[in-house]
Design a protein around this motif. Sequence first.
Motif, PDB file in Angstrom:
ATOM      1  N   VAL A   1      19.383  56.761 -34.762  1.00 35.11           N
ATOM      2  CA  VAL A   1      20.144  57.396 -33.685  1.00 35.11           C
ATOM      3  C   VAL A   1      20.671  56.315 -32.755  1.00 35.11           C
ATOM      4  CG1 VAL A   1      20.004  58.988 -31.735  1.00 35.11           C
ATOM      5  CG2 VAL A   1      18.784  59.494 -33.851  1.00 35.11           C
ATOM      6  N   ALA A   2      21.966  56.369 -32.466  1.00 33.58           N
ATOM      7  CA  ALA A   2      22.585  55.308 -31.669  1.00 33.58           C
ATOM      8  C   ALA A   2      21.962  55.200 -30.284  1.00 33.58           C
ATOM      9  CB  ALA A   2      24.090  55.560 -31.566  1.00 33.58           C
ATOM     10  N   HIS A   3      21.720  56.349 -29.635  1.00 33.76           N
ATOM     11  CA  HIS A   3      21.163  56.339 -28.277  1.00 33.76           C
ATOM     12  C   HIS A   3      20.069  57.397 -28.194  1.00 33.76           C
ATOM     13  CE1 HIS A   3      24.443  53.719 -27.052  1.00 33.76           C
ATOM     14  NE2 HIS A   3      25.283  54.576 -27.635  1.00 33.76           N
ATOM     15  N   PRO A   4      18.848  57.054 -28.571  1.00 35.26           N
ATOM     16  CA  PRO A   4      17.751  58.029 -28.579  1.00 35.26           C
ATOM     17  C   PRO A   4      17.500  58.623 -27.195  1.00 35.26           C
ATOM     18  CG  PRO A   4      17.145  56.040 -29.777  1.00 35.26           C
ATOM     19  CD  PRO A   4      18.416  55.734 -29.054  1.00 35.26           C
TER      20      PRO A   4
ATOM     21  N   LEU B   1      25.799  60.065 -32.300  1.00 33.42           N
ATOM     22  CA  LEU B   1      25.964  59.300 -33.538  1.00 33.42           C
ATOM     23  C   LEU B   1      24.631  59.117 -34.245  1.00 33.42           C
ATOM     24  CD1 LEU B   1      27.562  57.547 -35.521  1.00 33.42           C
ATOM     25  CD2 LEU B   1      27.219  55.608 -33.957  1.00 33.42           C
ATOM     26  N   VAL B   2      24.584  59.566 -35.494  1.00 31.13           N
ATOM     27  CA  VAL B   2      23.423  59.366 -36.355  1.00 31.13           C
ATOM     28  C   VAL B   2      23.933  58.941 -37.724  1.00 31.13           C
ATOM     29  CG1 VAL B   2      21.293  60.336 -37.289  1.00 31.13           C
ATOM     30  CG2 VAL B   2      22.233  61.248 -35.160  1.00 31.13           C
ATOM     31  N   VAL B   3      23.484  57.797 -38.206  1.00 31.88           N
ATOM     32  CA  VAL B   3      23.850  57.314 -39.544  1.00 31.88           C
ATOM     33  C   VAL B   3      22.555  57.062 -40.301  1.00 31.88           C
ATOM     34  CG1 VAL B   3      25.068  55.584 -40.880  1.00 31.88           C
ATOM     35  CG2 VAL B   3      25.950  56.251 -38.645  1.00 31.88           C
ATOM     36  N   VAL B   4      22.329  57.794 -41.380  1.00 28.50           N
ATOM     37  CA  VAL B   4      21.083  57.662 -42.136  1.00 28.50           C
ATOM     38  C   VAL B   4      21.404  57.373 -43.594  1.00 28.50           C
ATOM     39  CG1 VAL B   4      19.938  59.270 -40.588  1.00 28.50           C
ATOM     40  CG2 VAL B   4      20.908  60.121 -42.704  1.00 28.50           C
TER      41      VAL B   4
END
Length: 572
Positions: free
Chosen positions: A144-147, A296-299
């Motif tokens: 996660v970009a900004h938890p 933004l989430v990139v997994v």
Amino acid sequence: MAQVPQTFFDALAVRTWCGLALTALGRAREEIDAINVYPVADGDTGTNLYLTVESAATAVEAVFAGHEAGSGAGPGRKPSLADAARAMAHGALIGARGNSGTILAQLLRGMAQVLSADGETPHTDGDGLSRALRYAADSARQAVAHPVEGTVLSVASAAADAAQGARGDCGTVARAAYAGACAALAATPGQLAVLERAGVVDAGGRGLVSVLAALVETFTGELPALSGSPSPARARVEPADVVTHPACADPAAGEDRADGPDGQGGPAFEVIYLLEAEDTAVARLRRRLDALGDSLVVVGGDGLWNVHVHVDDAGAAVEAGVEAGRPYRIRITHFGLDDAHTRGGGRPPRERVQRAVVAVVPGEGLAGLYAEAGATTVLARPGEPPASGELVEAVRRAHAREVVLLPNDADLRHTAAAAAEQARTEGIRAALIPTRSAVQGIAALAVHEPGRRFDEDVVAMTSAAGATRYAEVAVAERQSWTMAGICQAGDVLGLIDGDVAVIGSDVTTAAETVLNRMLAAGGELVTLVLGDEAPDGVAEHLRARVREAYLAVDTVVYRGGRQGALLLIGVE
């Protein structure tokens, strides 16, 4: 009946857990959907989690089916823990929906990386499960970009902390993780003001609690006590009630999106796609998308990624994916259009159309063709058939009172039937036309007339599909017994109505043989759909052959894209 507990975390435990988690999320889905508040009130968290786990469970079942059929190291060989864990992670990755589902996919992937680290180990114990939960929570937070605290990330971290403090077998560790997750869920309103104002707990965290409850049931045979399922009217409760009562005894929940300051006035679009790209390209993509929007989430990893972001410029988000690699299964949702359960934004729901067609298509080219004809499409990538939940989602997206389903694959008939049944429970009149190939679907769509009575339209489409013989030309992946004899890996196969009729070495020659056999029984129209890897000139050769030998027969050619088969053939 109580679930028979698993002693260790092995392949069977993975399979059992996925099935129980799907059941648990199925029970909680509507209640979780109903109270989504952060940061976009689009009411789909429970649905997204359900679809993600359904995809994971389907992938695990496929691994067991393949081994039971003897496609593994030997007939009847049971899959290893690594086999099942990797399948679970891959299925979740390709099927992840929304921010909540994307984060859950990374949690499962993190667990799988620990569980499959030693491919020779048939099972793991409580310590191994604890390490898997720890790595899962940490990797999800990194994705996660900004938890933001007060989301599913907080619940996952608390579950991992509690698991690490436990000593014992898998059941003991699972119970500890579940208890830690419950306590963290109860605390979420105190961490996010938007949750406290609404008097709810975090929806994604609530979903994770359901998944962990299924983990406890897997290892103990007992489902942790949950309160009865309340009506949606009881979903919103006083903030004090959420904090002071055990979270697991209260299904109230809020959306789990991990970004966004206060849930108000965010970007207009949610953009999701799968991406084939190298790690270095994905690092650049993260920076680009982070500048474009939020959430933004990139997994993912190993060349395959699931990308999720909220933006105002959806085109720029997709273009960034194109620059990084090959995006596909692209989905863009406008938060104000009331599709896919959207209830926020204060706008009245858009009017339903009278009738729609929902079709499964095997390639991007055909998806465009079907869409131009007015159909809502579900793209089926080779080897990755859609689950029933994905078809139900497409039916909802079509936003119609009446829906005609075209599965376009014999193996998807039961999946489509389940989707049709679900649509009926939601008040939608649904009919399934058992098309077994995309060319039959093209024939059905060609006679579709929304202005006709529903029954008459379904009969006409069914008749057109049934009058279309179908074939495909493909390359054999392995040695197999067929109705035409034994084929070797790399042989060209011509299949007519689903059965191998021709085995050869040349694509054009095999295609011509198949076409001649089909036209021997008569026909008026030949439809050719070319895959990306079809050899140059094959369509023109077949068109010329038809023109020379069958004077009254017309030929149409389409490009299907990455559709699996080299060539699809239909004869009407």
